[in-house]
Each structure stands twice: as C-alpha cells, then as structure tokens.
Motif scaffolding. Sequence first.
Motif, PDB file in Angstrom:
ATOM      1  N   ARG A 237       1.126  -1.308  -0.082  1.00 29.89           N
ATOM      2  CA  ARG A 237      -0.025  -0.442  -0.114  1.00 29.89           C
ATOM      3  C   ARG A 237       0.931   1.107   0.773  1.00 29.89           C
ATOM      4  O   ARG A 237       2.331   0.875   0.503  1.00 29.89           O
ATOM      5  CB  ARG A 237      -1.042   0.143   1.519  1.00 29.89           C
ATOM      6  CG  ARG A 237      -2.233  -0.861   1.535  1.00 29.89           C
ATOM      7  CD  ARG A 237      -3.445  -1.242   2.189  1.00 29.89           C
ATOM      8  NE  ARG A 237      -3.795  -1.808   2.870  1.00 29.89           N
ATOM      9  CZ  ARG A 237      -4.440  -2.652   1.615  1.00 29.89           C
ATOM     10  NH1 ARG A 237      -5.287  -1.188   0.493  1.00 29.89           N
ATOM     11  NH2 ARG A 237      -5.354  -3.278   2.010  1.00 29.89           N
ATOM     12  N   LYS A 238       0.146   2.675  -0.446  1.00 26.03           N
ATOM     13  CA  LYS A 238       1.462   3.620  -0.464  1.00 26.03           C
ATOM     14  C   LYS A 238       0.347   4.581   0.532  1.00 26.03           C
ATOM     15  O   LYS A 238      -0.605   5.541   0.560  1.00 26.03           O
ATOM     16  CB  LYS A 238       0.969   3.990  -1.758  1.00 26.03           C
ATOM     17  CG  LYS A 238       2.047   5.494  -2.012  1.00 26.03           C
ATOM     18  CD  LYS A 238       1.919   5.501  -3.895  1.00 26.03           C
ATOM     19  CE  LYS A 238       1.063   6.354  -4.484  1.00 26.03           C
ATOM     20  NZ  LYS A 238       0.530   6.380  -5.974  1.00 26.03           N
ATOM     21  N   VAL A 239       1.670   5.689   0.823  1.00 27.97           N
ATOM     22  CA  VAL A 239       0.903   6.837   1.314  1.00 27.97           C
ATOM     23  C   VAL A 239       1.275   7.396   0.700  1.00 27.97           C
ATOM     24  O   VAL A 239       2.887   7.343   0.013  1.00 27.97           O
ATOM     25  CB  VAL A 239       2.159   6.926   3.280  1.00 27.97           C
ATOM     26  CG1 VAL A 239       0.975   5.572   4.051  1.00 27.97           C
ATOM     27  CG2 VAL A 239       3.025   6.552   2.725  1.00 27.97           C
ATOM     28  N   VAL A 240       0.874   8.994   0.811  1.00 26.23           N
ATOM     29  CA  VAL A 240       0.818  10.264  -0.247  1.00 26.23           C
ATOM     30  C   VAL A 240       1.063  11.291   1.714  1.00 26.23           C
ATOM     31  O   VAL A 240       0.001  11.427   2.511  1.00 26.23           O
ATOM     32  CB  VAL A 240       0.265  10.247  -0.481  1.00 26.23           C
ATOM     33  CG1 VAL A 240       0.566  12.005  -1.757  1.00 26.23           C
ATOM     34  CG2 VAL A 240       0.015   9.130  -1.863  1.00 26.23           C
ATOM     35  N   VAL A 241       2.167  12.188   1.697  1.00 21.41           N
ATOM     36  CA  VAL A 241       2.447  13.338   2.370  1.00 21.41           C
ATOM     37  C   VAL A 241       2.544  14.767   1.049  1.00 21.41           C
ATOM     38  O   VAL A 241       4.112  14.283   0.444  1.00 21.41           O
ATOM     39  CB  VAL A 241       4.018  13.081   2.843  1.00 21.41           C
ATOM     40  CG1 VAL A 241       3.728  14.160   4.363  1.00 21.41           C
ATOM     41  CG2 VAL A 241       2.818  12.081   4.578  1.00 21.41           C
ATOM     42  N   GLY A 242       1.993  15.870   1.328  1.00 21.44           N
ATOM     43  CA  GLY A 242       2.859  16.645   0.766  1.00 21.44           C
ATOM     44  C   GLY A 242       2.392  16.882  -0.506  1.00 21.44           C
ATOM     45  O   GLY A 242       0.601  16.388  -1.073  1.00 21.44           O
ATOM     46  N   GLY A 243       2.675  18.312  -1.177  1.00 20.54           N
ATOM     47  CA  GLY A 243       1.442  18.571  -2.540  1.00 20.54           C
ATOM     48  C   GLY A 243       2.236  17.233  -3.646  1.00 20.54           C
ATOM     49  O   GLY A 243       2.451  16.268  -3.649  1.00 20.54           O
ATOM     50  N   SER A 244       1.641  18.414  -4.992  1.00 21.48           N
ATOM     51  CA  SER A 244       2.139  17.118  -5.718  1.00 21.48           C
ATOM     52  C   SER A 244       3.519  16.610  -6.510  1.00 21.48           C
ATOM     53  O   SER A 244       3.943  16.089  -7.464  1.00 21.48           O
ATOM     54  CB  SER A 244       1.515  18.049  -7.455  1.00 21.48           C
ATOM     55  OG  SER A 244       2.064  19.063  -7.045  1.00 21.48           O
ATOM     56  N   ASN A 245       4.311  17.667  -6.300  1.00 17.98           N
ATOM     57  CA  ASN A 245       5.887  17.123  -6.922  1.00 17.98           C
ATOM     58  C   ASN A 245       6.199  16.408  -5.487  1.00 17.98           C
ATOM     59  O   ASN A 245       7.000  16.927  -5.283  1.00 17.98           O
ATOM     60  CB  ASN A 245       6.729  18.725  -6.842  1.00 17.98           C
ATOM     61  CG  ASN A 245       7.499  18.340  -7.027  1.00 17.98           C
ATOM     62  OD1 ASN A 245       8.458  17.710  -7.685  1.00 17.98           O
ATOM     63  ND2 ASN A 245       9.044  19.197  -6.985  1.00 17.98           N
ATOM     64  N   ARG A 246       6.003  15.177  -5.769  1.00 21.90           N
ATOM     65  CA  ARG A 246       6.849  14.034  -4.683  1.00 21.90           C
ATOM     66  C   ARG A 246       7.678  12.963  -5.115  1.00 21.90           C
ATOM     67  O   ARG A 246       8.269  12.914  -6.570  1.00 21.90           O
ATOM     68  CB  ARG A 246       5.061  13.262  -4.579  1.00 21.90           C
ATOM     69  CG  ARG A 246       4.276  14.152  -3.902  1.00 21.90           C
ATOM     70  CD  ARG A 246       3.367  13.215  -3.239  1.00 21.90           C
ATOM     71  NE  ARG A 246       2.834  12.140  -4.033  1.00 21.90           N
ATOM     72  CZ  ARG A 246       1.453  12.715  -4.988  1.00 21.90           C
ATOM     73  NH1 ARG A 246       0.986  13.938  -4.717  1.00 21.90           N
ATOM     74  NH2 ARG A 246       1.361  11.813  -6.243  1.00 21.90           N
ATOM     75  N   ARG A 247       8.591  12.772  -4.253  1.00 21.41           N
ATOM     76  CA  ARG A 247       9.682  12.073  -4.165  1.00 21.41           C
ATOM     77  C   ARG A 247       9.261  10.927  -3.248  1.00 21.41           C
ATOM     78  O   ARG A 247       8.632  10.595  -2.640  1.00 21.41           O
ATOM     79  CB  ARG A 247      11.078  12.448  -3.178  1.00 21.41           C
ATOM     80  CG  ARG A 247      11.594  11.476  -3.834  1.00 21.41           C
ATOM     81  CD  ARG A 247      13.151  11.920  -2.801  1.00 21.41           C
ATOM     82  NE  ARG A 247      13.791  12.786  -3.627  1.00 21.41           N
ATOM     83  CZ  ARG A 247      14.714  13.701  -3.339  1.00 21.41           C
ATOM     84  NH1 ARG A 247      15.638  13.783  -2.794  1.00 21.41           N
ATOM     85  NH2 ARG A 247      15.419  14.492  -4.146  1.00 21.41           N
ATOM     86  N   LYS A 248       9.583   9.893  -4.670  1.00 19.81           N
ATOM     87  CA  LYS A 248       8.699   8.090  -4.406  1.00 19.81           C
ATOM     88  C   LYS A 248      10.606   7.666  -3.473  1.00 19.81           C
ATOM     89  O   LYS A 248      11.147   8.058  -4.142  1.00 19.81           O
ATOM     90  CB  LYS A 248       9.003   7.639  -5.930  1.00 19.81           C
ATOM     91  CG  LYS A 248       8.024   5.964  -5.758  1.00 19.81           C
ATOM     92  CD  LYS A 248       7.976   5.598  -6.903  1.00 19.81           C
ATOM     93  CE  LYS A 248       7.501   3.824  -6.843  1.00 19.81           C
ATOM     94  NZ  LYS A 248       6.514   3.685  -7.667  1.00 19.81           N
ATOM     95  N   LEU A 249      10.135   7.124  -2.460  1.00 20.22           N
ATOM     96  CA  LEU A 249      11.499   6.362  -1.715  1.00 20.22           C
ATOM     97  C   LEU A 249      11.095   4.845  -2.240  1.00 20.22           C
ATOM     98  O   LEU A 249      10.251   4.352  -2.744  1.00 20.22           O
ATOM     99  CB  LEU A 249      10.759   6.190  -0.062  1.00 20.22           C
ATOM    100  CG  LEU A 249      10.026   7.591   0.741  1.00 20.22           C
ATOM    101  CD1 LEU A 249      10.204   7.736   2.256  1.00 20.22           C
ATOM    102  CD2 LEU A 249      11.854   8.252   0.165  1.00 20.22           C
ATOM    103  N   LYS A 250      11.965   4.379  -2.436  1.00 21.53           N
ATOM    104  CA  LYS A 250      12.714   3.143  -2.573  1.00 21.53           C
ATOM    105  C   LYS A 250      12.156   2.195  -1.922  1.00 21.53           C
ATOM    106  O   LYS A 250      11.993   0.987  -2.447  1.00 21.53           O
ATOM    107  CB  LYS A 250      14.117   2.882  -3.163  1.00 21.53           C
ATOM    108  CG  LYS A 250      14.385   3.754  -4.041  1.00 21.53           C
ATOM    109  CD  LYS A 250      15.473   3.811  -5.140  1.00 21.53           C
ATOM    110  CE  LYS A 250      15.707   4.433  -5.709  1.00 21.53           C
ATOM    111  NZ  LYS A 250      17.485   4.908  -6.555  1.00 21.53           N
TER     112      LYS A 250
END
Length: 331
Positions: A237-250
């Motif tokens: 599953r995925k969690v998203v924090v902040g705005g649209s310019n997001r960094r994807k953690l590996k």
Amino acid sequence: MPANKPAIRLTLEDGTDLADKVNPRALELTLRERRGGEADELSLTLHNHDGRLIAPDEGKIIVLAIGWESGNDVTIGLIEKGRFKVDEVEESGPPDIITIRARSADLTGNYAKRRTKSWKGTTLGAVINDIASRNGLTARVHPNLAANPIAAIEQHGKSDMAFVRDLGRRYDAVATWKDRKLVFMPIGSATTASGKTIPRLTLARTEGWSWRFSRAQRDDHDGAEAEWHDSDAGRRRKVVVGGSNRRKLKRIYASEAEATQAAKATASRGKRSWTFEYELAFADPAIQPNQPVTLSGWSARVDGKKWLVESVETSMRGSDGLSQRISLESA
C-alpha cells in the motif's frame, strides 16, 4: 575600551589544565561543529620555537572551551565545546610548530564497528537507548520521537555510526553523539531532547562580512510517497504526504506508521532547499547547530525565511581574534 581578546581553555579528561602550556603558544585554532552524525573536528597549531613543548600522544582526550576574555560587542566568557580525542599529531619546521587534530571523542572506538542486529515490535526510543547503552553512553531522545512505533528494523553489517545516521535521515532528526550522550531530536525542534528551549538567534547584515544565498533545485520537492507491506491483505500500500511534486521512496516499509513517518521526513527535507552562508565579524561561540535564526538587513526573500544553523566553523588566528562562518538552511 578593552580590546577584543579571545580565550581558549584546554584540559585533559582528568581535569589537568593545559593553559600554561597551550595559550602562550597558540597560533591557530579551527573548530568545525556539525548537525549530523559526523564528528566535530578540532585543529590546533602551536609554536615550538624553543623545542620545549612535548606533543600529546594520539588517543589522549582533551576538553575544549572557547570564547572571549575581554572586549566590546562580544559576550565575555567561555563556552564548553565538549571532549575531543587526539587522532593525529604533526610536527614541522622551521619555524617549529606542532599541529594537533582531534575529533569528537564520542564518535570513536566501537561506534565505528560493524554490527548486525534486528528489533521487532518496539519503539524508536527503545532502539536508540539500546544502541547508546552498548556504547556505554546515555540516550537523550526527544519526546516527539521516542514513542514512534517500529514494527521491524535491522542493522545489517552497519556500524552504529552509520545506522544512527540512517535513523536520523528516516526521522528527519539531529542524530549526534556529544558529551557522553546519544542525542536524537527533530531538526528544527523548539526544544532540546531534554526539554530546554533552544534560543532564537537574530543576525543583522551589519554584524559580518561576506555572505551567500542560494537554492539547491535538485532537492526541491514539496512532498513524498512511500510504500508499506500490508501483511493482513498480502499486498503493498502507499501513503502520500505533501503536494504534487513528490519524491518516491525506494524502501518498502514494514508498517503504515513507518512509511508515513519516512514520507513526512522526506517532505520536510525538501522544504530546506535554500541555504545561506555568513561570515561573522566577531564569533559567538554560543551558536550551535540546529539553532533557529532570524536574518535582518538583506532582501525580503532572505529576511522572510525561517532559518536553522546547519554547521559552524570557528577560527582563531594569532591576534585577529575569533572569527566564524555559519551555514544555514531554510526551515
């Protein structure tokens, strides 16, 4: 008016005062203090024209205090800067001089030894306390971080130094070893790990010389997303924090709480993309990494930002007094 006169105090770990041997011979001193897991560094150059000064042995522990003995527009008194372990001594000439290089004493020894250990069903505070205890030190974990749950984590073939640095990055925390303590606290926290308020520093443009304001575009992001393994559902599953310019953690995290924490930490680092370097006319040895700063006298863009001290370099050269260069990042 009394002249601005710097002062240093060096003692051995057993309390032996070295002032009579060191102060009259001091040519140059540089102290570099950092916020992260790297060791603070001390370099001291002493003249030995008469050949009577005996260089200290590597491994000796020395304790440093630095400040102002007298003067105007400076705060009188010495500030304790901690314990340093001598790791290099160089003698050269002519003229004959001795250069001593030392690092934070708490970042030496078994701290650099590779280890393998795992923790399950615990908290961040318990992990930090465990690491501190096996190094014979005391942990100071900020209450905002101590209770963070950890489902599972492994220190696989890493030194305690590297592992604590990784934890600091994962939780966007100051992770450092000083004065026989392992300190772990949020970057930008208003209080220390022990609960003391960190005083805000105000710096005016009239207080220094050269400065530099810049932005690192490569670190510019306003959010992050992280995946975690949902063992009950048997899927990621995925969690998203902040705005649209997001960094994807590996990394794939063991729980939703850990994934959320990692994403929040990454988003916070993305906000600190602005940097400011400033050379002060007169050093203030009380300035310390992670201290909040307000700047005054530059442009609205500079003055309008909240700043944090990232590192401090304090120098003493001959009769020039104490000078200082500080590196800031936007909070």
